[in-house]
Enzyme design. Structure first.
Site, short mmCIF file in Angstrom:
data_model
loop_
_atom_site.label_atom_id
_atom_site.label_comp_id
_atom_site.label_asym_id
_atom_site.label_seq_id
_atom_site.Cartn_x
_atom_site.Cartn_y
_atom_site.Cartn_z
N ASP A 88 47.90 -3.23 -64.99
CA ASP A 88 47.29 -1.69 -64.82
C ASP A 88 48.47 -0.81 -64.00
O ASP A 88 48.76 -1.11 -62.91
CB ASP A 88 46.08 -1.71 -64.08
CG ASP A 88 44.90 -0.69 -64.25
OD1 ASP A 88 44.28 -0.61 -65.02
OD2 ASP A 88 45.49 0.32 -63.05
N ASN B 182 47.28 11.86 -65.47
CA ASN B 182 46.56 12.64 -66.37
C ASN B 182 45.98 14.18 -65.80
O ASN B 182 45.81 15.08 -66.53
CB ASN B 182 45.28 11.88 -66.89
CG ASN B 182 45.99 10.78 -68.10
OD1 ASN B 182 46.78 11.18 -68.84
ND2 ASN B 182 44.99 9.77 -68.41
N HIS C 205 47.23 14.99 -70.36
CA HIS C 205 47.05 13.73 -71.05
C HIS C 205 48.50 13.48 -71.73
O HIS C 205 48.76 12.36 -72.18
CB HIS C 205 45.85 13.82 -72.10
CG HIS C 205 44.73 13.30 -71.29
ND1 HIS C 205 44.20 12.16 -70.88
CD2 HIS C 205 43.74 14.42 -70.89
CE1 HIS C 205 43.11 12.48 -70.19
NE2 HIS C 205 42.71 13.72 -70.16
N ASP D 152 50.31 10.06 -72.02
CA ASP D 152 50.61 9.46 -73.34
C ASP D 152 52.04 9.02 -73.41
O ASP D 152 52.41 7.90 -73.75
CB ASP D 152 50.44 10.12 -74.51
CG ASP D 152 48.79 10.59 -74.52
OD1 ASP D 152 48.11 9.44 -74.06
OD2 ASP D 152 48.53 11.17 -75.65
N GLU E 161 44.85 2.38 -69.50
CA GLU E 161 46.04 2.21 -68.96
C GLU E 161 46.36 0.70 -68.65
O GLU E 161 47.08 0.36 -67.79
CB GLU E 161 46.36 3.04 -67.76
CG GLU E 161 45.45 2.58 -66.56
CD GLU E 161 44.04 3.37 -66.55
OE1 GLU E 161 43.65 3.34 -65.50
OE2 GLU E 161 43.56 3.73 -67.67
#
Length: 266
Positions: free
Chosen positions: A132, A140, A145, A149, A175
């Site tokens: 994680d 974010n 975002h 990404d 994630e």
């Protein structure tokens, strides 16, 4: 007659490549073979047995209809083959994460069960790891975002570069990423997971241009080589992941029960 030969060859190639039960493949081959054989017999009868006899208009009509039927079969077989190829492509795409191009959860389950089958046959251990990204929500929220990404895609590339060919690394959702390691216990897999974490931290740039991306990980043994065993291992790896987060992040931790077992056997 040549159309019949072409139909048989085309059907043979098509049926040979169908990913369907053997009974269906053989039944399809026999049906097309009979059709082609009848067409060849008819052509032989007209060209050899009755050679030199004047052919009536009705016979010509039947000959043309035979050729048209064979052409129809060829086109139908081509259409079916293209449909199967499209279905195969869709099947592959349905098991792949669009953003990272890693296997998604369904794709991971499929690969993991294949790996577990190999481990069971060879009496080898297996382990599952969950990863994680630390503070991903801040990425974010702070940089948008698209920046998040980019981190996910770069992480996938960095992890794949150092993942063993015998293992499977996939996006689990959001994630979170999951991995199955073949032929090693959770304790022995620790070094492999740490290598992946270091590669991510070293090669994935932070959107701020400074600092670094860190990842926490949890590890667990797979105790049985079935879907239930895989699910249980993922659950225990998830508990270990939360323990790694609680301990300060940027680290790998073994599931409590697996760590106790490793300590007892040391």
């Amino acid at each position: 007659m040549w159309a019949a030969v072409l139909s048989l060859l085309h059907a043979q190639h098509y049926v040979r490549n169908l990913r369907r039960p053997a009974t269906l493949r053989y039944a399809g081959a026999i049906i097309v073979l009979v059709i082609g054989a009848l067409a060849l017999a008819s052509g032989y009868n007209e060209s050899i047995v009755h050679h030199g006899r004047e052919i009536a208009v009705l016979d010509w009509a039947w000959a043309v209809s035979d050729v048209l039927i064979l052409i129809f079969y060829i086109l139908a077989l081509r259409t079916l083959r293209h449909r199967d190829l499209r279905e195969a492509r869709l099947m592959i795409e349905s098991r792949r994460d669009v953003l990272t191009q890693l296997p998604n959860r369904a794709g991971f389950d499929e690969q993991a069960m294949r790996i577990l089958g190999d481990c069971q046959r060879a009496a080898l251990p297996a382990a599952v790891a969950l990863f994680d990204i630390d503070h991903f929500k801040k990425i974010n929220d702070g940089w948008g975002h698209p920046a998040g990404d980019a981190v996910l895609k770069n992480l996938a590339d960095a992890a794949q570069d150092v993942t063993r060919s015998t293992d499977a690394f996939a996006r689990f959702g959001g994630e979170e990423f999951v991995m199955i390691l073949k032929g090693v216990s959770a304790e022995a897999a620790f070094v492999h997971v740490e290598r992946i974490r270091r590669a991510i931290s070293r090669n994935v740039p932070h959107p701020s241009g400074s600092g670094r991306i860190t990842v926490s990980a949890g590890l667990a043994d797979v105790r049985t080589y079935d879907q239930a065993g895989l699910t249980a291992a993922i659950s225990r790896a998830d508990e270990a992941l939360y323990a790694a987060k609680a301990a300060g992040r940027d680290r790998t931790m073994l599931a409590a029960t697996d760590a106790a077992t490793a300590a007892a056997s040391a």
